[in-house]
Design an enzyme around this catalytic site. Sequence first.
Site, PDB file in Angstrom:
ATOM      1  NE  ARG A 168      -2.043  -9.071  10.746  1.00 21.11           N
ATOM      2  CZ  ARG A 168      -0.718  -9.144  10.950  1.00 21.11           C
ATOM      3  NH1 ARG A 168      -0.016  -8.054  11.123  1.00 21.11           N
ATOM      4  NH2 ARG A 168      -0.112 -10.317  10.983  1.00 21.11           N
ATOM      5  CG  HIS A 170      -0.279  -0.276   2.518  1.00 15.62           C
ATOM      6  ND1 HIS A 170       0.587   0.638   3.082  1.00 15.62           N
ATOM      7  CD2 HIS A 170      -0.301  -1.338   3.368  1.00 15.62           C
ATOM      8  CE1 HIS A 170       1.040   0.169   4.226  1.00 15.62           C
ATOM      9  NE2 HIS A 170       0.530  -1.033   4.422  1.00 15.62           N
ATOM     10  N   GLY A 196       1.879   3.156   2.198  1.00 12.61           N
ATOM     11  CA  GLY A 196       2.924   3.188   3.231  1.00 12.61           C
ATOM     12  C   GLY A 196       4.214   2.549   2.711  1.00 12.61           C
ATOM     13  CG  HIS A 197       4.314  -1.667   1.930  1.00 10.59           C
ATOM     14  ND1 HIS A 197       3.009  -2.067   1.913  1.00 10.59           N
ATOM     15  CD2 HIS A 197       4.902  -2.346   2.946  1.00 10.59           C
ATOM     16  CE1 HIS A 197       2.808  -2.960   2.863  1.00 10.59           C
ATOM     17  NE2 HIS A 197       3.925  -3.138   3.514  1.00 10.59           N
TER      18      HIS A 197
END
Length: 282
Positions: A188, A34, A36-37
């Site tokens: 998650r 996502h 963030g990555h």
Amino acid sequence: MDIIRTKSDLREIVNKALGKGQTIGLIPTMGFLHEGHLSLMRRARRENDLVIVSVFVNPTQFGPNEDLEAYPRDSEKDITLMRSVNADIAFFPDADDIYPYGYATYVQVEGAMAQTLCGRSRPIHFRGVTTIVSKLFHLAKPHRAYFGQKDAQQVAIIAKMIQDLDFDIELVVCPIIREADGLAMSSRNRYLTSRERSKAKVLSQALHSAQAKIKNGERSAAAVIQNITERIASVKPAEIDYVSVMDAVTLNDVQALRGKILIAVAVIIGRTRLIDNVQFEV
Ligand code: PAF
């Protein structure tokens, strides 16, 4: 971008790059990527000649009743996303290559740092994380390794491992990336039903309102914990695992707020365990 599936292929690429004097940035992930990555990858792209992203749902960091089988996976989408930020190498190892039959060696940061917070309810988790991260460090030989601040305890433990085991690697910690309503991005989050998803913003709301109170002069950790606990507990179904105010480096609890402070929470909403934190200087 090259897609690599074996340790030996990765070693060959890494040794070639090092032979040419290139710098290497590593982003260890469990996939289902996502924003963030992607923020870690973009930063690594700016700072290194060769950007390696590993995607491995690491079995040794999951407890017996955790979500190893259910953990979301989408390698096609991961590859598209990695390409979109110009990563050079996507490393998708098999569990048998990483942990061959008879595998018996683990890396563990001892003491309170790994036993507190998530370590209390996930006793083998950080041993699995430090084991796979040190294996990836040996395989990818990075100059820099990129991790997200969302996993604050993971970051503190990896920093300690790097220091204690003399890894010559710069740990680059990147800020939490949030959804529009403040929920910290996480693979998650996709477990949440739409009703649970709308409740999940309470974590960041509680943390940010505590941070505002501290800016206005609150210095008692107990008062901050009570404030966050009450706010989160007012939302159903939210079950608090922990609300903790700590020294950001040692992860020791503090009574009075001074220096570099980490406030971390873990909350179970429905069947999903969410974590979030804020870190700041008082
Ligand atoms: O943060 C994660 O996704 C994992 O814990 C990591 C660092 C990739 C190790 O498996």
